[in-house]
Design a protein around this motif. Structure first.
Motif, mmCIF file in Angstrom:
data_model
loop_
_atom_site.group_PDB
_atom_site.id
_atom_site.type_symbol
_atom_site.label_atom_id
_atom_site.label_comp_id
_atom_site.label_asym_id
_atom_site.label_seq_id
_atom_site.Cartn_x
_atom_site.Cartn_y
_atom_site.Cartn_z
ATOM 1 N N ASP A 1 -9.823 -4.343 -27.928
ATOM 2 C CA ASP A 1 -8.832 -4.244 -27.424
ATOM 3 C C ASP A 1 -8.738 -3.756 -25.866
ATOM 4 N N TYR A 2 -7.549 -4.232 -25.253
ATOM 5 C CA TYR A 2 -7.554 -4.369 -23.842
ATOM 6 C C TYR A 2 -6.005 -4.449 -23.333
ATOM 7 N N GLN A 3 -5.430 -3.306 -23.104
ATOM 8 C CA GLN A 3 -3.866 -3.506 -22.935
ATOM 9 C C GLN A 3 -3.634 -3.783 -21.485
ATOM 10 N N ILE A 4 -3.697 -5.130 -21.191
ATOM 11 C CA ILE A 4 -3.506 -5.735 -20.032
ATOM 12 C C ILE A 4 -2.397 -5.354 -18.977
ATOM 13 N N GLU A 5 -1.300 -5.232 -19.767
ATOM 14 C CA GLU A 5 0.059 -4.915 -19.247
ATOM 15 C C GLU A 5 0.002 -3.531 -18.839
ATOM 16 N N PHE A 6 -0.508 -2.453 -19.337
ATOM 17 C CA PHE A 6 -0.745 -1.325 -19.105
ATOM 18 C C PHE A 6 -1.555 -1.148 -17.916
ATOM 19 N N VAL A 7 -2.701 -1.692 -17.894
ATOM 20 C CA VAL A 7 -3.628 -1.685 -16.668
ATOM 21 C C VAL A 7 -2.958 -2.037 -15.611
ATOM 22 N N THR A 8 -2.286 -3.367 -15.871
ATOM 23 C CA THR A 8 -1.914 -3.895 -14.374
ATOM 24 C C THR A 8 -0.593 -3.131 -14.039
ATOM 25 N N ARG A 9 -0.032 -2.677 -14.724
ATOM 26 C CA ARG A 9 1.232 -1.483 -14.227
ATOM 27 C C ARG A 9 0.615 -0.366 -13.633
ATOM 28 N N MET A 10 -0.395 0.209 -14.087
ATOM 29 C CA MET A 10 -1.028 1.299 -13.354
ATOM 30 C C MET A 10 -1.448 1.075 -12.204
ATOM 31 N N ALA A 11 -2.398 -0.205 -12.136
ATOM 32 C CA ALA A 11 -2.728 -0.593 -10.864
ATOM 33 C C ALA A 11 -1.715 -1.116 -9.608
ATOM 34 N N MET A 12 -0.781 -1.704 -9.994
ATOM 35 C CA MET A 12 0.067 -2.076 -9.343
ATOM 36 C C MET A 12 1.188 -1.081 -8.567
ATOM 37 N N THR A 13 1.351 -0.035 -9.496
ATOM 38 C CA THR A 13 2.187 1.312 -9.266
ATOM 39 C C THR A 13 1.489 2.356 -8.704
ATOM 40 N N LEU A 14 0.187 2.772 -9.066
ATOM 41 C CA LEU A 14 -0.444 3.757 -8.727
ATOM 42 C C LEU A 14 -1.664 3.556 -7.742
ATOM 43 N N SER A 15 -2.715 2.764 -8.235
ATOM 44 C CA SER A 15 -4.185 2.859 -7.392
ATOM 45 C C SER A 15 -3.967 1.944 -6.338
ATOM 46 N N ILE A 16 -3.283 0.558 -6.554
ATOM 47 C CA ILE A 16 -2.990 -0.234 -5.237
ATOM 48 C C ILE A 16 -2.206 0.215 -4.142
ATOM 49 N N PRO A 17 -1.171 0.828 -4.543
ATOM 50 C CA PRO A 17 -0.625 1.688 -3.248
ATOM 51 C C PRO A 17 -1.322 2.525 -2.493
ATOM 52 N N CYS A 18 -2.023 3.412 -3.479
ATOM 53 C CA CYS A 18 -2.842 4.358 -2.766
ATOM 54 C C CYS A 18 -4.086 3.771 -2.116
ATOM 55 N N LEU A 19 -4.805 2.812 -2.569
ATOM 56 C CA LEU A 19 -5.755 1.957 -1.940
ATOM 57 C C LEU A 19 -5.460 1.559 -0.348
ATOM 58 N N ILE A 20 -4.200 1.018 -0.650
ATOM 59 C CA ILE A 20 -3.549 0.534 0.825
ATOM 60 C C ILE A 20 -3.297 1.479 1.693
ATOM 61 N N PHE A 21 -2.577 2.531 1.195
ATOM 62 C CA PHE A 21 -2.052 3.690 2.090
ATOM 63 C C PHE A 21 -3.533 4.227 2.762
ATOM 64 N N VAL A 22 -4.308 4.460 1.865
ATOM 65 C CA VAL A 22 -5.429 5.395 2.450
ATOM 66 C C VAL A 22 -6.369 4.393 3.477
ATOM 67 N N ALA A 23 -6.312 3.246 3.013
ATOM 68 C CA ALA A 23 -6.960 2.209 3.931
ATOM 69 C C ALA A 23 -6.692 2.065 5.296
ATOM 70 N N LEU A 24 -5.245 1.974 5.313
ATOM 71 C CA LEU A 24 -4.351 1.869 6.622
ATOM 72 C C LEU A 24 -4.387 3.120 7.313
ATOM 73 N N MET A 25 -4.223 4.148 6.789
ATOM 74 C CA MET A 25 -4.122 5.635 7.444
ATOM 75 C C MET A 25 -5.624 5.853 8.080
ATOM 76 N N GLU A 26 -6.608 5.439 7.434
ATOM 77 C CA GLU A 26 -7.853 5.980 8.027
ATOM 78 C C GLU A 26 -8.745 4.848 8.640
ATOM 79 N N THR A 27 -8.144 3.568 8.908
ATOM 80 C CA THR A 27 -8.842 2.504 9.509
ATOM 81 C C THR A 27 -8.847 2.926 10.980
ATOM 82 N N GLU A 28 -9.915 2.495 11.562
ATOM 83 C CA GLU A 28 -10.270 2.751 12.914
ATOM 84 C C GLU A 28 -10.233 1.412 13.755
#
Length: 293
Positions: free
Chosen positions: A30-57
């Protein structure tokens, strides 16, 4: 031989993770694709983008130039795909958005990271963020045939991008404990997106291959050419130019299928595009990398 090994080292982890997701589903797990996608789009990807932009040189001026180049590149791609849809007399709601928006998250971000390191990821999140905002506004309007672009303001990804840009512009930094936390959450994004890509491809059932293959080839050629021309016209530095080409050239995004199913477009036709273009990318993306590395 050295070039082949370098490209292989970049591409292999990306496709191996996607294969894990593909095999996982084929084995009946089993793989709950809707749950994983929601978690990625609402939590992990925003954090990834924020940190990458904040720390970019990367100098803010270079990111501004890349942002403008990205907007122009996607405008050119939109015009080209409009012409393609008209020539083949395809349904606009079904085909236009998938042909414009590539898989800049699932494939583009990890490829840029593995190929060019932190600098490449910094550039890649800019392209991804602009594409995502375009997709959440005009893109949804294309598929749904209406709706308010202001709905994009509800997306955490948009706020992660805006806050990251603000922190970069003001040279602000979050406290170390918070930065480490956000960075750890953001690290979930890339493996989750790649495995989810494999799961999605395994579950999709293409109804035809002929037209999707023709469209996928034309999309790849047009996107690579237009991204290269736009980046060269803006005078982007080598890594920024390479990332722009790589991001714009990614295959049809899985989210295009989800949007087609949600808003009543021909989801089966979009599924065919996703499967065929993703399979084709096994050949096209390594060639792009060999050209730009």
């Amino acid at each position: 031989m050295h070039l082949i090994l370098t490209v292989g080292e970049v591409v292999a982890p990306v496709f191996f993770l996607a294969i894990i997701g593909f095999v996982w589903v084929r084995m009946g797990f089993d793989y709950q694709i809707e749950f994983v996608t929601r978690m990625a789009m609402t939590l992990s990807i925003p954090c990834l983008i924020f940190v990458a932009l904040m720390e970019t040189e990367i100098p803010p001026a270079a990111l501004t130039t890349l942002s403008l180049a990205t907007v122009v590149a996607y405008a050119a791609v939109t015009a080209a795909m409009l012409a393609l849809v008209a020539v083949f007399r395809l349904d606009m709601r079904t085909y236009l958005a998938p042909l414009i928006f590539g898989n800049t998250g699932n494939l583009g971000l990890p490829l840029a990271l593995f190929a060019f390191g932190a600098e490449g990821l910094g550039y890649a999140v800019v392209v991804f963020a602009i594409m995502a905002i375009y997709s959440f506004t005009i893109g949804i309007w294309m598929v749904a045939g209406g709706g308010s672009p202001l709905k994009a303001l509800k997306e955490p990804l948009v706020w992660g991008t805006l806050l990251g840009a603000l922190f970069l512009w003001q040279d602000w930094q979050t406290p170390t404990f918070l930065t480490n936390t956000l960075d750890l959450i953001g690290q979930l994004a890339i493996p989750l997106m790649l495995i989810t890509l494999g799961v999605a491809v395994a579950r999709l059932s293409p109804k035809s291959l002929g037209m999707p293959l023709v469209l996928s080839v034309l999309k790849a050629v047009a996107c690579i050419g237009l991204a290269w021309a736009t980046g060269a016209w803006f005078g982007l530095p080598p890594v920024a130019l390479a990332v722009l080409i790589l991001q714009v050239a990614t295959p049809v995004a899985v989210t295009s299928y989800l949007l087609a199913a949600k808003y009543g477009a021909d989801a089966d036709a979009v599924a065919s595009l996703v499967v065929v273009s993703t399979t084709l990318s096994v050949l096209t993306l390594p060639l792009v990398l060999a050209f730009v590395i």
